[in-house]
Write an enzyme that holds these catalytic residues in place. Structure first.
Site, PDB file in Angstrom:
ATOM      1  CG  ASP A 160      62.204  48.154  98.597  1.00 36.85           C
ATOM      2  OD1 ASP A 160      62.429  49.283  98.576  1.00 36.85           O
ATOM      3  OD2 ASP A 160      62.905  47.465  98.221  1.00 36.85           O
ATOM      4  CG  HIS A 193      63.264  51.005  95.443  1.00 33.98           C
ATOM      5  ND1 HIS A 193      63.536  49.880  96.442  1.00 33.98           N
ATOM      6  CD2 HIS A 193      64.522  50.890  94.730  1.00 33.98           C
ATOM      7  CE1 HIS A 193      64.669  49.358  96.047  1.00 33.98           C
ATOM      8  NE2 HIS A 193      65.381  49.693  94.878  1.00 33.98           N
ATOM      9  CB  SER A 369      66.797  47.394  93.483  1.00 38.85           C
ATOM     10  OG  SER A 369      67.249  48.124  94.703  1.00 38.85           O
TER      11      SER A 369
END
Length: 421
Positions: A160, A193, A369
């Site tokens: 990520d 994120h 996600s």
């Protein structure tokens, strides 16, 4: 100001991963191709490519070349004696996060009858879940309170935007990492994120309110920074990180990223080979189905790389246990792009990076996600419970023990909502 275009990269699939095929491919391409087995902290993948050479990912049987002549690749692929059977230009990838959810809710605010119906479903769902207020709604939904497993000893690789290693909730944890984005550190996470996804998969308890938000809180955390701080990445960086995970023998790879595909578009043979090689090496790859849909009127197909048959695709559910309005579905199922399983993915509370845009330690996010690391964390619990099972065996158990949901299409949620063990 004069600007220079970044060199284009191409991913090449060979007939096999034998030394003779590699030698022949290098000769046909008129390139020196370096094997990933020669990489080290001093010799990085990008160093090889920057010098005009190709890179062979030995665990995947794929090669990366930079700034090559497309016409010559076409010619070589069509030659019957050539070891190259397929190639494609690398894609761009991004975090699979639903950033437009709030705006969409504002647009629909006048539809009160629909909101009332949703509230009714939510109340009924909460009654079924036996809510524990010390857990996030997602952990309640997957039954984490019923599990005696913690993921101890299991490696979860989160590919990520990196991870904020100074987060106070992760003090004393077994965390390692590597950046596949030139010039950016894996342990800073200037986006946020990656830290959020890591928290859901393998975090523990918030120091702020003592609420548990992480699934496998004793798993080994392995970070692969494949998306930049601005939130973009590419095929070459992602498969380089996957190859590294296979080399290290990581059990689970979680990828909350995707690249949109068109209706009728077939999965990339590149990622199908990647997923298949991973399963052969006993690694399970789990990926987000994508957030391109606008339900109920416009569902969109599962994104790449989740649309590959050998990679587990995860859809998102809201708190009423209904498919999220942004979650992609198995529109291209006949070509391999199906949803395998679903998990909580709306209004998910988790850790965040102080270096991210919101500059805080926690936040709530929505997207497939957020669903994906729920599944990755639960896979770690299953592997702890069944240490002798193969990656395919773990996949089958996850699907078999998923809870079916009424009035939902298999196309949208696969086998149902993931459940802990």
């Amino acid at each position: 100001m004069k600007t220079t275009n970044k060199p284009k990269k191409y991913i090449i699939q060979l007939k096999d991963d034998s030394k003779s095929s590699l030698t022949k491919a290098a000769k046909e391409l008129s390139l020196k191709i370096t094997s990933s087995s020669e990489l080290s902290s001093k010799v990085r993948a990008q160093d090889v490519l920057d010098s005009g050479n190709g890179l062979f990912l030995k665990n995947l049987g794929l090669a990366i070349v930079e700034d090559y002549e497309v016409e010559k690749l076409h010619h070589l692929t069509n030659a019957s004696s050539n070891p190259i059977i397929y190639w494609e230009k690398e894609r761009k990838f991004k975090p699979v996060t639903e950033l437009d959810l709030l705006d969409e809710m504002k647009i629909n605010i006048n539809n009160m009858s629909e909101k009332i119906a949703q509230l009714k479903e939510l109340i009924e769902a909460n009654n079924r879940l036996n809510i524990n207020k010390n857990l996030t709604w997602g952990l309640n939904a997957v039954g984490i309170e019923l599990s005696n497993y913690t993921g101890k000893g299991i490696d979860i690789a989160i590919l990520d935007t990196g991870f904020y290693k100074d987060h106070p909730d992760f003090v004393g944890r077994n965390i390692s990492g590597k950046s596949f984005v030139p010039g950016e550190k894996w342990y800073l996470d200037g986006h946020g994120h990656g830290t959020h996804c890591t928290g859901t998969a393998a975090g523990s308890i918030s120091l702020v309110d003592n609420k548990r938000y992480g699934v496998a809180h004793e798993a080994n955390i392995v970070i692969g920074k494949v998306l930049s701080d601005s939130g973009s990445g590419s095929t070459s960086g992602i498969i380089d990180a996957i190859d590294n995970s296979l080399e290290k023998g990581h059990n689970i790879i979680s990828m909350s990223l995707g690249s949109s595909v068109k209706i009728g578009e077939k999965p990339s043979p590149i990622f199908e080979q990647v997923g298949r090689k991973a399963l052969e090496k006993n690694t399970l790859i789990i990926a987000a189905a994508g957030n391109d849909s606008n339900r109920p009127s416009l569902p969109k197909p599962v994104s790449s790389p989740a649309n590959a048959e050998s990679i587990m695709a995860v859809a998102a559910l809201d708190e009423a246990l209904k498919v999220a309005n942004f979650s992609n579905g198995g529109i291209n199922a006949s070509n391999g792009g199906r949803v395998d399983i679903s998990a909580p993915g709306v209004d998910i509370f988790s850790s965040y990076s102080k270096n991210g845009s919101q500059n805080k330690l926690y936040t709530t996010m929505s997207g497939t996600s957020m669903a994906t690391p729920h599944v990755a964390g639960i896979a770690a619990l299953y592997w702890e419970a069944f240490p002798n099972l193969s990656a395919e065996g773990i996949w089958l158990k996850l699907e078999k023990r998923a809870k079916q949901l009424s009035n939902q299409l298999y196309r949208d949620i696969g086998q149902g909502i993931i459940q802990t063990i």
